[in-house]
Design a protein around this motif. Structure first.
Motif, mmCIF file in Angstrom:
data_model
loop_
_atom_site.group_PDB
_atom_site.id
_atom_site.type_symbol
_atom_site.label_atom_id
_atom_site.label_comp_id
_atom_site.label_asym_id
_atom_site.label_seq_id
_atom_site.Cartn_x
_atom_site.Cartn_y
_atom_site.Cartn_z
ATOM 1 N N PRO A 154 0.823 -1.214 0.000
ATOM 2 C CA PRO A 154 0.000 0.000 0.000
ATOM 3 C C PRO A 154 0.855 1.260 0.000
ATOM 4 O O PRO A 154 1.994 1.261 0.469
ATOM 5 N N ASP A 155 0.283 2.330 -0.530
ATOM 6 C CA ASP A 155 0.967 3.624 -0.465
ATOM 7 C C ASP A 155 0.938 4.188 0.941
ATOM 8 O O ASP A 155 1.774 5.026 1.292
ATOM 9 N N GLY A 156 -0.026 3.751 1.735
ATOM 10 C CA GLY A 156 -0.124 4.256 3.097
ATOM 11 C C GLY A 156 -1.067 3.404 3.918
ATOM 12 O O GLY A 156 -1.840 2.595 3.392
ATOM 13 N N VAL A 157 -0.988 3.587 5.235
ATOM 14 C CA VAL A 157 -1.856 2.884 6.183
ATOM 15 C C VAL A 157 -2.438 3.907 7.145
ATOM 16 O O VAL A 157 -1.721 4.783 7.643
ATOM 17 N N LEU A 158 -3.730 3.786 7.384
ATOM 18 C CA LEU A 158 -4.395 4.563 8.426
ATOM 19 C C LEU A 158 -4.889 3.595 9.486
ATOM 20 O O LEU A 158 -5.646 2.659 9.178
ATOM 21 N N ALA A 159 -4.463 3.785 10.719
ATOM 22 C CA ALA A 159 -4.952 2.963 11.825
ATOM 23 C C ALA A 159 -6.223 3.604 12.374
ATOM 24 O O ALA A 159 -6.301 4.829 12.515
ATOM 25 N N LEU A 160 -7.214 2.789 12.668
ATOM 26 C CA LEU A 160 -8.476 3.263 13.232
ATOM 27 C C LEU A 160 -8.518 2.796 14.679
ATOM 28 O O LEU A 160 -8.800 1.629 14.963
ATOM 29 N N ALA A 161 -8.183 3.684 15.596
ATOM 30 C CA ALA A 161 -7.996 3.301 16.996
ATOM 31 C C ALA A 161 -8.539 4.409 17.889
ATOM 32 O O ALA A 161 -7.906 5.463 17.987
ATOM 33 N N PRO A 162 -9.671 4.224 18.538
ATOM 34 C CA PRO A 162 -10.280 5.306 19.324
ATOM 35 C C PRO A 162 -9.379 5.830 20.431
ATOM 36 O O PRO A 162 -9.434 7.009 20.778
ATOM 37 N N ASN A 163 -8.531 4.969 20.986
ATOM 38 C CA ASN A 163 -7.667 5.369 22.095
ATOM 39 C C ASN A 163 -6.193 5.375 21.720
ATOM 40 O O ASN A 163 -5.328 5.387 22.592
ATOM 41 N N GLY A 164 -5.894 5.362 20.437
ATOM 42 C CA GLY A 164 -4.507 5.372 20.007
ATOM 43 C C GLY A 164 -3.953 3.964 19.834
ATOM 44 O O GLY A 164 -4.623 2.969 20.107
ATOM 45 N N VAL A 165 -2.707 3.894 19.381
ATOM 46 C CA VAL A 165 -2.053 2.615 19.093
ATOM 47 C C VAL A 165 -0.842 2.439 19.993
ATOM 48 O O VAL A 165 0.029 3.310 20.056
ATOM 49 N N ASP A 166 -0.802 1.319 20.672
ATOM 50 C CA ASP A 166 0.389 0.931 21.425
ATOM 51 C C ASP A 166 1.313 0.212 20.452
ATOM 52 O O ASP A 166 1.014 -0.900 20.006
#
Length: 415
Positions: A154-166
């Motif tokens: 992929p050209d990019g990744v978006l994480a969908l995380a209501p409280n952020g990503v550890d």
């Protein structure tokens, strides 16, 4: 490393510039509440399709959570043939896509014989190339641990995380592994900005601290965004392109305003930072857009062909009185997550092209250029070059478009 925070309430403003130069972006849920992540995935798709006031971009959203599809449930859609049938039977996406709120939705489908085979198909690379050629965007929704199975990078990744990503979690490690494979981590969509989190990198409200004694303002010149259509994939509307004959019109609400110091008469603004160089102008523009969205002034500088005949498009930011100031700014960008540690090459590049007619600034974007106004009453500048010969390609392109320029040094004296 800190991921850029994208608050859910502002997706319509922050997503389009992030994905503008991308053809394939992975949406990765990192949440216990998978319904929340699915709803946000739809929001990202709609925001990506609305590329600007009155403009639309063709966007396809594919549910690759093959073991537990959910995107169709969020919209209360009945199960239907989808990506599994398209891949295994080698049929067009048009045959399995349906228009949902302006997004071409491709469900999982039924009877997936081998999820790994579907996600790992070599067809993803061909789809990515086709979407790029048509200026369209392909969004794939899949778990983080399945990223490595995808048959294209992929050209990019978006994480969908209501409280952020550890980043130490399994999902975080999967994102970091994708980054090692060359995937850009565009950011993390959160329900809101955490008070404990660093200042959001994606905020268009942040102002740069003054780098030199003096104040204010250089506005980013871009005009209307390039409207990308997908003739061979999906249909999308096209808004008429306006041409300005007077001073550039005020930017729409979604367009960030960049501040830049006005140099004192004997100061030198000859130094800049080169953050990247691309063979494709669209990728350079997308990178510059991300910088502008973070209130960082950016220029795209096409250079004269190298020995292979290729033209490279540099992405440069800032003007600095000396190399030490450029190095200090680079360290700040690293700390804020604007640039990856190790990125940023200080350049003594005092030359720019100045538009002889300021009103032409609104035409730059369609020609794959960005521009900055030098001071409150100064000229609109294009590029930052180490010597005059480097400006030949840019000047010729502008001249062919009927935009007269003259060589300009960003100093009152030569360094």
């Amino acid at each position: 490393m800190t991921l850029r925070v994208l608050p859910r309430s502002r997706l319509d403003r922050v997503v389009p510039p992030l994905v503008r130069g991308c053809a394939l972006v992975a949406l990765v849920p990192v949440a216990d509440d998978l319904h929340w992540a699915a709803v946000v995935a739809w929001s990202v798709a709609r925001a990506s399709a609305a590329s600007g006031p009155g403009a639309r971009r063709a966007v396809a959203l594919v549910d690759l959570c093959l073991e537990a599809p959910i995107l169709h449930e969020v919209k209360q859609l009945d199960p239907a043939p989808g990506i599994a049938e398209a891949i295994t039977a080698d049929v067009s996406l048009n045959e399995v896509a349906r228009d949902v709120e302006g997004v071409n939705f491709v469900p999982t489908g039924s009877g997936v014989p081998d999820p790994v085979l579907v996600r790992g198909s070599a067809r993803w690379g061909r789809l990515q190339a086709g979407f790029r050629n048509e200026g369209a965007l392909l969004l794939v929704y899949l778990p983080a641990e399945r990223l490595e199975e995808l048959g294209a990078v992929p050209d990019g990744v978006l994480a969908l995380a209501p409280n952020g990503v550890d980043l130490g979690s399994p999902e975080g490690r999967a994102l970091l592994a994708a980054r090692e494979r060359g995937v850009e981590l565009l950011g993390v969509v959160r329900e809101r900005w955490s008070t404990a989190a660093p200042a959001p990198v994606g905020s268009v409200r942040r102002s740069m601290r003054p780098m030199i004694v003096a104040a204010v303002a250089v506005i980013a010149i871009g005009g209307a965004a390039i409207l990308a259509t997908a003739k061979g994939a999906f249909r999308s509307g096209r808004a008429p392109t306006s041409r300005h004959t007077g001073p550039p019109a005020a930017a729409p609400p979604a367009a960030p305003v960049v501040t830049l110091p006005i140099l004192a008469p004997l100061d030198s603004g000859a130094w800049t930072l080169q953050l990247a160089a691309y063979a494709e102008p669209e990728r350079a523009l997308a990178h510059a857009d991300r910088l502008v969205a973070e209130s960082v002034p950016a220029l795209v500088s096409p250079l004269a062909p190298d020995a292979s005949g290729a033209v490279w498009y540099r992405v440069q930011t800032g003007v600095y009185a000396n190399r030490a100031a450029a190095m200090a700014a680079r360290a700040t960008y690293w700390r804020r997550g604007i640039a990856t540690r190790g990125e940023g090459k200080p350049l003594l590049a005092p030359y720019s092209l100045a538009l002889l007619r300021p009103g032409d600034g609104g035409r730059l974007r369609a020609l794959s250029f960005t521009g900055l106004r030098w001071g409150v009453h100064g000229p609109v500048l294009v590029g930052a070059f180490e010597h005059p010969e480097q400006a030949v390609v840019a000047q010729a392109q502008l001249d062919r478009a009927g935009i007269p320029t003259t060589l300009f040094t960003r100093t009152k004296r030569m360094p």
